[in-house]
Design a protein around this motif. Structure first.
Motif, PDB file in Angstrom:
ATOM      1  N   VAL A   1       0.856  -1.181   0.000  1.00  0.00           N
ATOM      2  CA  VAL A   1       0.000   0.000   0.000  1.00  0.00           C
ATOM      3  C   VAL A   1       0.892   1.231   0.000  1.00  0.00           C
ATOM      4  O   VAL A   1       1.773   1.372   0.858  1.00  0.00           O
ATOM      5  CB  VAL A   1      -0.933   0.017   1.229  1.00  0.00           C
ATOM      6  CG1 VAL A   1      -1.842   1.237   1.184  1.00  0.00           C
ATOM      7  CG2 VAL A   1      -1.756  -1.258   1.295  1.00  0.00           C
ATOM      8  N   TYR A   2       0.637   2.135  -0.949  1.00  0.00           N
ATOM      9  CA  TYR A   2       1.513   3.288  -1.136  1.00  0.00           C
ATOM     10  C   TYR A   2       0.691   4.496  -1.527  1.00  0.00           C
ATOM     11  O   TYR A   2      -0.197   4.406  -2.382  1.00  0.00           O
ATOM     12  CB  TYR A   2       2.536   2.957  -2.233  1.00  0.00           C
ATOM     13  CG  TYR A   2       3.522   4.050  -2.557  1.00  0.00           C
ATOM     14  CD1 TYR A   2       4.326   4.618  -1.575  1.00  0.00           C
ATOM     15  CD2 TYR A   2       3.672   4.510  -3.865  1.00  0.00           C
ATOM     16  CE1 TYR A   2       5.240   5.616  -1.883  1.00  0.00           C
ATOM     17  CE2 TYR A   2       4.602   5.490  -4.178  1.00  0.00           C
ATOM     18  CZ  TYR A   2       5.371   6.045  -3.189  1.00  0.00           C
ATOM     19  OH  TYR A   2       6.285   7.029  -3.489  1.00  0.00           O
ATOM     20  N   GLY A   3       0.989   5.656  -0.917  1.00  0.00           N
ATOM     21  CA  GLY A   3       0.221   6.861  -1.200  1.00  0.00           C
ATOM     22  C   GLY A   3       0.525   7.502  -2.534  1.00  0.00           C
ATOM     23  O   GLY A   3      -0.259   8.323  -3.013  1.00  0.00           O
TER      24      GLY A   3
ATOM     25  N   VAL B   1       4.388   8.756   2.388  1.00  0.00           N
ATOM     26  CA  VAL B   1       5.051   9.674   1.453  1.00  0.00           C
ATOM     27  C   VAL B   1       5.168  11.106   1.966  1.00  0.00           C
ATOM     28  O   VAL B   1       5.933  11.899   1.408  1.00  0.00           O
ATOM     29  CB  VAL B   1       4.337   9.707   0.076  1.00  0.00           C
ATOM     30  CG1 VAL B   1       4.290   8.332  -0.550  1.00  0.00           C
ATOM     31  CG2 VAL B   1       2.938  10.308   0.199  1.00  0.00           C
ATOM     32  N   SER B   2       4.416  11.484   2.993  1.00  0.00           N
ATOM     33  CA  SER B   2       4.332  12.908   3.348  1.00  0.00           C
ATOM     34  C   SER B   2       5.674  13.506   3.736  1.00  0.00           C
ATOM     35  O   SER B   2       5.994  14.639   3.368  1.00  0.00           O
ATOM     36  CB  SER B   2       3.333  13.108   4.497  1.00  0.00           C
ATOM     37  OG  SER B   2       2.010  12.901   4.057  1.00  0.00           O
ATOM     38  N   ASN B   3       6.477  12.762   4.483  1.00  0.00           N
ATOM     39  CA  ASN B   3       7.726  13.329   5.003  1.00  0.00           C
ATOM     40  C   ASN B   3       8.819  13.331   3.932  1.00  0.00           C
ATOM     41  O   ASN B   3       9.804  12.604   4.016  1.00  0.00           O
ATOM     42  CB  ASN B   3       8.187  12.556   6.235  1.00  0.00           C
ATOM     43  CG  ASN B   3       9.374  13.214   6.908  1.00  0.00           C
ATOM     44  OD1 ASN B   3       9.504  14.434   6.877  1.00  0.00           O
ATOM     45  ND2 ASN B   3      10.240  12.418   7.487  1.00  0.00           N
TER      46      ASN B   3
ATOM     47  N   CYS C   1      -1.545  12.173   1.182  1.00  0.00           N
ATOM     48  CA  CYS C   1      -0.927  12.374   2.487  1.00  0.00           C
ATOM     49  C   CYS C   1      -1.046  11.113   3.330  1.00  0.00           C
ATOM     50  O   CYS C   1      -1.831  10.201   3.035  1.00  0.00           O
ATOM     51  CB  CYS C   1      -1.561  13.568   3.186  1.00  0.00           C
ATOM     52  SG  CYS C   1      -3.304  13.347   3.568  1.00  0.00           S
ATOM     53  N   ASP C   2      -0.307  11.085   4.424  1.00  0.00           N
ATOM     54  CA  ASP C   2      -0.220   9.867   5.231  1.00  0.00           C
ATOM     55  C   ASP C   2      -1.564   9.448   5.807  1.00  0.00           C
ATOM     56  O   ASP C   2      -1.868   8.248   5.893  1.00  0.00           O
ATOM     57  CB  ASP C   2       0.789  10.065   6.363  1.00  0.00           C
ATOM     58  CG  ASP C   2       2.224  10.052   5.868  1.00  0.00           C
ATOM     59  OD1 ASP C   2       2.429   9.933   4.646  1.00  0.00           O
ATOM     60  OD2 ASP C   2       3.143  10.173   6.708  1.00  0.00           O
ATOM     61  N   GLU C   3      -2.411  10.397   6.220  1.00  0.00           N
ATOM     62  CA  GLU C   3      -3.691  10.002   6.807  1.00  0.00           C
ATOM     63  C   GLU C   3      -4.555   9.285   5.774  1.00  0.00           C
ATOM     64  O   GLU C   3      -5.299   8.357   6.115  1.00  0.00           O
ATOM     65  CB  GLU C   3      -4.423  11.202   7.388  1.00  0.00           C
ATOM     66  CG  GLU C   3      -4.826  12.263   6.391  1.00  0.00           C
ATOM     67  CD  GLU C   3      -5.338  13.520   7.060  1.00  0.00           C
ATOM     68  OE1 GLU C   3      -6.576  13.643   7.224  1.00  0.00           O
ATOM     69  OE2 GLU C   3      -4.508  14.388   7.424  1.00  0.00           O
TER      70      GLU C   3
END
Length: 648
Positions: A364-366, A432-434, A405-407
């Motif tokens: 699973v990847y954003g 991916v957010s950071n 975003c991560d959420e």
């Protein structure tokens, strides 16, 4: 053509020297501490002369024969003009790349060129002033270089064949001297390395030289023995197995890397495994590891699970971390196996192994999983599905340069885990957010200082992680699942050393079903996570992973690939292997300034162990031994050997 070539050589030497002087002025404290300017300038002139001799070699050697023809001059202007623009562009790009990665543009720079959409979005959103200034400077300097080349006079070459031959021979001698070597290889980077600061060792190089070599090495699967030296195969196997706590060698009928790992947890039903890979989350940000305290949620979770307080990443890129976590594979000086040709089908992964045990596996990847060939590698090696941004079931609340975003990613993860039912699952989720340019939705955290900063993005990523675990604890899957939270690498791996160990230190936490709270101060590596998770999940497995099962064995070692340098940390000592250079050893402090390492006498035994670990993954890859054992081999092996090995 001859005059244009010489004008190019003069211009290029001036541009590269001025650029190098400016870099030395900017980094003067590190240059002074490493030994001063002269080694940088002297080595730089050697590298520049060697590289430019190769660029200009063929046109200059042909010049005595084709100069009378007008088209030859125009071809020369195009050839040398393009190289001039490339040289100027890469030198202008160098300072910002050093700020981000403490290196001249390298393999990472080349990798980013293959992902234009994501990179263009990142640059436009986060680096507009730098981008505009760089383009303007490139246009000014590049235009000046082209005008200089066009001003070259037309040199008439005598029509007598022997005079042309003599001129060609003279040019050949000059170019050969400039190349710097009579061997089949020109002068290389190792010849001009002179200190213990990996960044300063790159200053004698020019960025075009580094990028060209990175392009040559793209998708290269060169063996580590060609970089660090060779070793007897049997001795290599014994050292790696001993370090992993394997003890006895495999049966004579087994592949050399195959080994049985009995699970510590004896269960009637195997547990689910969820691995959450946090983008760019170094220990420097993590409060429970002595960092800046940007992760209150992770710090709280650390008291509820098994905190691996001294775990180190294997590299500086996401695919290097994913290779370690999902395949248990040691790092190599070549690219990560996600991109190498012999590992696109049939390469060992946790997903392929657990598929033999009835597991359903997903990634699973954003973002979009084509990046770094993640989708191709995972689907070719045991994962049943790849769930990236286009396959999310709900529209994201926020999409940045790199994806949802991560959420949003955690929402997708929670929904799918909740819908799994009784089928055991392996899920690898990657945030991916950071990531630069530090984008996240407003209203989730209270920013401190500049909102678009790595510290605030870490705070947001931590908030999203805590929110996920709040819901997970209330879910139906919590009681049957082992979770691992681990970073892929730190945000900025920099330091005035050959391998900046402190920047490889990352958080790693195991929690969930059957995991007792504890803080573990033993030195370990990302490659140890996969065998440990199998043991906690109750999986008795035959596999080729060299990592240690931390429920049974404390390895006291970490393996780190930093560019072309290979670091092996054990017992407070760091052994560093460099290309075509003798091994060096440093004392690594457990307190105080973590990168203030002092050189010490070389321990031959430690050097041998380090070399074995550097060579082993390339050997396994080239010989195609890093494979999944067939089911017909696994079941008899498990039944026979479980009877003779302690269960714990």
């Amino acid at each position: 053509m001859l005059a244009v070539g010489w004008y190019f050589l003069i211009m290029a030497m001036v541009v590269l020297t001025v650029s190098r002087v400016c870099l030395c002025l900017w980094l003067r404290e590190r240059v002074r501490a490493a030994g001063g300017w002269w080694p940088v300038l002297k080595g730089g002139w050697r590298i520049d002369a060697s590289f430019l001799a190769m660029v200009a070699g063929i046109p200059l050697l042909l010049a005595p024969w084709v100069d009378p023809f007008e088209p030859a001059r125009w071809l020369a202007l195009v050839w040398f003009g393009v190289w001039s623009l490339v040289l100027v562009l890469l030198e202008i790009a160098t300072p910002q790349f050093i700020i981000e990665y403490d290196s001249r543009p390298n393999r990472l720079f080349v990798a980013y060129l293959t992902q234009p959409r994501e990179v263009a979005s990142m640059l436009w959103c986060g680096y507009k002033p730098v981008l505009f200034a760089g383009v303007l400077l490139w246009l000014v300097v590049g235009t000046g270089a082209i005008v200089w080349l066009c001003s070259a006079p037309v040199w008439l070459v005598s029509a007598l064949w022997w005079q042309r031959l003599a001129l060609m021979a003279g040019l050949f001698v000059v170019l050969l001297v400039g190349r710097g070597s009579l061997g089949h290889r020109p002068l290389n980077a190792a010849r001009v390395a002179f200190c213990g600061d990996a960044m300063v060792n790159m200053l004698p190089l020019n960025s075009t030289f580094v990028v060209v070599n990175a392009i040559k090495d793209q998708r290269s699967d060169r063996p580590a023995a060609a970089v660090y030296g060779a070793m007897d195969e049997a001795r290599m196997q014994a050292l790696v197995r001993t370090a992993s706590g394997l003890g006895l060698p495999p049966a004579a009928t087994d592949p050399p890397t195959q080994n049985l790992r009995p699970a510590t947890a004896m269960l009637s039903r195997a547990r689910n495994i969820v691995i959450i890979v946090e983008e760019s989350l170094g220990a420097q940000f993590t409060g429970c590891l002595g960092g800046s305290g940007c992760t209150p949620e992770l710090d709280a979770l650390a008291g509820q699970g098994w905190l691996l307080a001294r775990l180190f990443a294997t590299g500086t890129r996401s695919v290097r971390g994913l290779e370690a976590v999902t395949a248990g594979f040691l790092p190599t000086p070549a690219d990560a196996v996600f991109k190498l040709p012999r590992s696109q089908r049939g390469f060992f992964t946790l997903a392929a192994l657990l598929g033999q045990h009835g597991y359903h596996s997903r990634f699973v990847y954003g973002g979009e999983a084509h990046f770094d060939n993640m989708k191709g590698f995972f689907l070719g090696n045991g994962f049943d599905e790849v769930v990236d941004l286009p396959k999310f079931q709900h529209k994201p609340v926020f999409t940045g340069s790199w994806g949802a975003c991560d959420e949003d990613m955690f929402d997708e993860l929670h929904r799918r885990l909740s819908d799994d039912g009784d089928t055991p699952t392996l899920t690898v989720a990657f945030t991916v957010s950071n990531h630069s340019p530090w984008e996240y939705p407003t209203g989730r955290i209270t920013p401190q200082g500049e909102p678009a900063s790595v510290e605030n993005t870490v705070r947001y990523a931590d908030w999203a992680l805590g929110r996920f675990f709040e819901r997970a604890r209330q879910s139906t899957y919590w009681g049957d699942t082992v979770f691992a939270v681990v970073a892929d690498h730190d945000a900025r791996v920099v330091g005035a050393s050959l391998v900046p160990v402190a920047r490889f230190h990352i958080p790693a936490l195991l929690l969930g079903a059957g995991v007792e709270p504890r803080r573990d101060e033993g030195v370990c590596s990302q490659v140890d996570l996969a065998p440990t998770l199998l043991s906690l999940a109750g999986i008795n497995a035959v596999h080729p992973m060299p990592g240690a099962d931390l429920t049974r064995h404390a390895p006291d070692r970490a393996i780190m690939q930093y560019g072309a340098n290979y670091g092996y940390l054990s017992g407070g000592h760091l052994l560093v292997l460099e290309p075509q250079r003798p091994a060096r050893q440093f004392a690594w402090p457990t307190a105080g300034t973590p990168d203030a390492m002092q050189a010490e006498a070389l321990d031959p035994a430690l050097a041998e162990v380090a070399l074995a670990h550097a060579l082993w993954p390339g050997w396994a890859y080239f010989n195609e031994f890093y494979r999944l054992p067939r089911v017909a081999q696994v079941r008899p092996a498990v039944e026979a050997r479980l009877a003779t090995q302690p269960q714990g």
